[in-house]
Design an enzyme around this catalytic site. Structure first.
Site: not given
Length: 340
Positions: A61, A84, A109-110, A112-113, A167, A170, A172-173, A203, A232-233, A282, A303
């Protein structure tokens, strides 16, 4: 994901991230001159048959399109995971889609790959590299067959990578995290057949219930996945104070630490230490990295902390981690894994 600098914080977060990647790419192409170095035999470790000079990795990312691999190795990371990456280029979600939460030392974040496609990234990978390279692959948003997209990604990336990450974490997808459920065994079997001899990592998200954790653990072990990256997030929201806290997307950074650490413990228990775990979420200090290792992580990844701590963070973590291992009488990272 721009490193902290007052001037960078005055411009749009995604533009600042792009400038940071461009600078590190140029530095890497020049051979990363004057790169600081820190090496310790205590930090060397082997996971999934791969020799790592240290357990600290750059999470996927950050360098999505593999522009700055050499630059990130120059900062001291033992591994760099790009992506990704999807089979076809895609723009991702509309901008703005990256938001700093400075009072919380976090980011939402959003994306979306968003990426320029797998083939373009593979073409720019450096022929020589100073550490372990992971390639993180995903499915295109509009793919008719997402499993086929993952199989394509694994098969294409495997000859170029030290390991390949699937992955499915996420947020965001739309629908992507559903692959953590009933379709997981089919996904892992298909990707396992496509990877050749390259280690395969999986992941997963931190937003999982106990039954889902047990299901993922059993399925990953049965499929002979080489490591689990946790996670992930998060789409959850702990108490936050920054103005951007209401933005939709995945939250990363310091507020994610407690959830990410608990999920690591959960997967350690669910797997019975039968599969290596990679901790992400974190982590921003040597003490936190050490705590995750003691809780069962064989490797750790960074990250968001880079945004607030700057490019010297990797070496600070490595030095502090080495001191902590020495203090507690561990001759290696491997000796400390899961000893808490």
């Amino acid at each position: 994901m721009a490193f902290y600098h007052p001037l960078l914080f005055r411009i749009d977060a995604e533009r600042a991230h792009g400038l940071t990647i461009a600078a590190l790419a140029a530095w890497g192409r020049a051979g990363a001159p004057l790169a600081p170095a820190f090496a310790s035999t205590r930090l060397a470790t082997t996971v999934a048959g791969i020799a790592f000079s240290n357990p600290l990795g750059l999470a996927a990312g950050v360098d999505k399109d593999a522009h700055a691999v050499g630059g990130f190795f120059g900062l001291g990371f033992g591994s760099v995971e790009v992506g990704t990456l999807t089979p076809l280029p895609q723009p991702g979600n509309p901008r703005p889609r990256l938001f700093r939460l400075p009072e919380d030392r976090a980011v939402v974040n959003r994306f979306g790959f968003n990426n320029g496609g797998l083939a373009a990234a593979l073409a720019r990978l450096p022929a020589k590299r100073a550490g372990v390279l992971g390639i993180n692959v995903g499915a295109n948003k509009d793919a008719a067959d997402r499993i086929a997209d993952y199989v394509h990604g694994v098969a294409a990336a495997a000859p170029h990578a030290d390991y390949v990450t699937i992955n499915i974490s996420s947020p965001n997808t739309p629908g992507l995290r559903d692959l953590q459920g009933a379709a997981l065994a089919e996904l892992l079997a298909a990707c396992g057949a496509a990877r050749g001899t390259t280690p395969l990592f999986l992941k997963v998200a931190p937003d999982l219930e106990p039954d889902a954790i047990d299901h993922i653990a059993r399925t990953a072990i049965d499929a002979r996945v080489d490591a689990l990256i946790v996670g992930n997030t998060t789409v959850t929201r702990p108490d936050l104070v920054s103005p951007g806290r209401a933005e939709i997307g995945g939250l990363s950074g310091a507020p994610l630490a407690a959830l990410a650490h608990q999920r690591l413990r959960d997967f350690r228990a669910a797997t019975g230490a039968a599969i290596p775990l990679v901790a992400v979420g974190g982590i921003g200090s040597g003490a936190e990295a050490y705590a995750r290792i003691r809780s069962g992580a064989a490797l750790v990844q960074l990250y968001t902390a880079l945004v607030y701590e700057g490019p010297g963070l990797a070496l600070r973590i490595l030095r502090d981690l080495d001191k902590l291992l020495e203090r507690d009488g561990f001759a290696s990272v491997a000796e400390a894994v899961g000893t808490a």
